[in-house]
Design a protein around this motif. Structure first.
Motif, PDB file in Angstrom:
ATOM      1  N   ARG A  84       0.868  -1.182   0.000  1.00 26.99           N
ATOM      2  CA  ARG A  84       0.000   0.000   0.000  1.00 26.99           C
ATOM      3  C   ARG A  84       0.900   1.226   0.000  1.00 26.99           C
ATOM      4  O   ARG A  84       1.909   1.270   0.699  1.00 26.99           O
ATOM      5  N   SER A  85       0.525   2.254  -0.778  1.00 26.10           N
ATOM      6  CA  SER A  85       1.266   3.509  -0.814  1.00 26.10           C
ATOM      7  C   SER A  85       0.451   4.600  -0.152  1.00 26.10           C
ATOM      8  O   SER A  85      -0.749   4.718  -0.398  1.00 26.10           O
ATOM      9  N   LEU A  86       1.111   5.383   0.680  1.00 22.68           N
ATOM     10  CA  LEU A  86       0.487   6.529   1.352  1.00 22.68           C
ATOM     11  C   LEU A  86       1.322   7.759   1.040  1.00 22.68           C
ATOM     12  O   LEU A  86       2.537   7.654   0.853  1.00 22.68           O
ATOM     13  N   LYS A  87       0.687   8.904   0.989  1.00 24.83           N
ATOM     14  CA  LYS A  87       1.431  10.146   0.800  1.00 24.83           C
ATOM     15  C   LYS A  87       1.381  10.917   2.106  1.00 24.83           C
ATOM     16  O   LYS A  87       0.307  11.198   2.633  1.00 24.83           O
ATOM     17  N   LEU A  88       2.569  11.249   2.608  1.00 27.02           N
ATOM     18  CA  LEU A  88       2.694  12.052   3.814  1.00 27.02           C
ATOM     19  C   LEU A  88       2.889  13.509   3.426  1.00 27.02           C
ATOM     20  O   LEU A  88       3.555  13.808   2.434  1.00 27.02           O
ATOM     21  N   ARG A  89       2.319  14.426   4.218  1.00 26.62           N
ATOM     22  CA  ARG A  89       2.452  15.858   3.939  1.00 26.62           C
ATOM     23  C   ARG A  89       2.866  16.574   5.221  1.00 26.62           C
ATOM     24  O   ARG A  89       2.346  16.313   6.290  1.00 26.62           O
ATOM     25  N   GLY A 108      -4.296   1.525   7.013  1.00 30.30           N
ATOM     26  CA  GLY A 108      -5.034   1.837   5.797  1.00 30.30           C
ATOM     27  C   GLY A 108      -5.782   3.143   5.872  1.00 30.30           C
ATOM     28  O   GLY A 108      -5.301   4.129   6.425  1.00 30.30           O
ATOM     29  N   ILE A 109      -6.989   3.126   5.344  1.00 29.07           N
ATOM     30  CA  ILE A 109      -7.809   4.320   5.157  1.00 29.07           C
ATOM     31  C   ILE A 109      -8.048   5.082   6.458  1.00 29.07           C
ATOM     32  O   ILE A 109      -8.239   6.299   6.437  1.00 29.07           O
ATOM     33  N   GLU A 110      -8.011   4.383   7.602  1.00 31.57           N
ATOM     34  CA  GLU A 110      -8.255   5.050   8.882  1.00 31.57           C
ATOM     35  C   GLU A 110      -7.185   6.096   9.204  1.00 31.57           C
ATOM     36  O   GLU A 110      -7.396   6.956  10.057  1.00 31.57           O
TER      37      GLU A 110
END
Length: 141
Positions: A84-89, A108-110
């Motif tokens: 799974r890929s997530l983008k951190l900001r 995940g989505i949470e």
């Protein structure tokens, strides 16, 4: 603060991750950290100065959460793993964070829209940009 621990070193190795020591452990990170971050936390803007394969802690907002996918491991044809890929900001800075195996399922989505501390993520250099892979734990802040 919720906390979850996970080990992804086996998944990173299977996925072609960089092994070995964590690099410049003596580097002064606190000077580059923002006042709102815990000591030793690396700002996303400071990842470009880190060595590939080095483990870091970062604090950021989870901007996007990708779908859970099954990918073939590049160095082990015929072997597949969940990812799974997530983008951190963090302000105007963003960073791609890739999770493998159990971590990809667990986180995940949470996490979307949540501020998190990612502990022990591995820095990877790809096409001139820094990315993060895996973690030893995630704390929601």
């Amino acid at each position: 603060s919720a906390s979850a621990s996970a080990s992804t070193s086996a998944a990173e190795s299977a996925a072609g991750g960089v092994g070995g020591a964590s690099g410049s452990a003596g580097r002064a990170v606190a000077a580059a950290s923002s006042a709102s971050s815990a000591p030793g936390v690396v700002p996303l803007s400071g990842l470009s100065e880190r060595t590939g394969g080095e483990h870091v802690d970062v604090e950021a907002w989870v901007h996007t959460v990708g779908e859970l996918e099954t990918k073939e491991l590049p160095l082990q044809p015929g072997e597949y793993m969940m990812t799974r890929s997530l983008k951190l900001r963090q302000g105007n800075e963003t960073c791609l964070w890739t999770l493998w195996a159990e971590d990809a399922v667990r986180f995940g989505i949470e996490l979307r829209g949540r501020r998190v501390r990612v502990r022990g993520a591995r820095v990877h250099k790809f096409c001139g940009e820094s990315r993060l892979t895996g973690c030893i734990g995630v704390d929601t802040l």
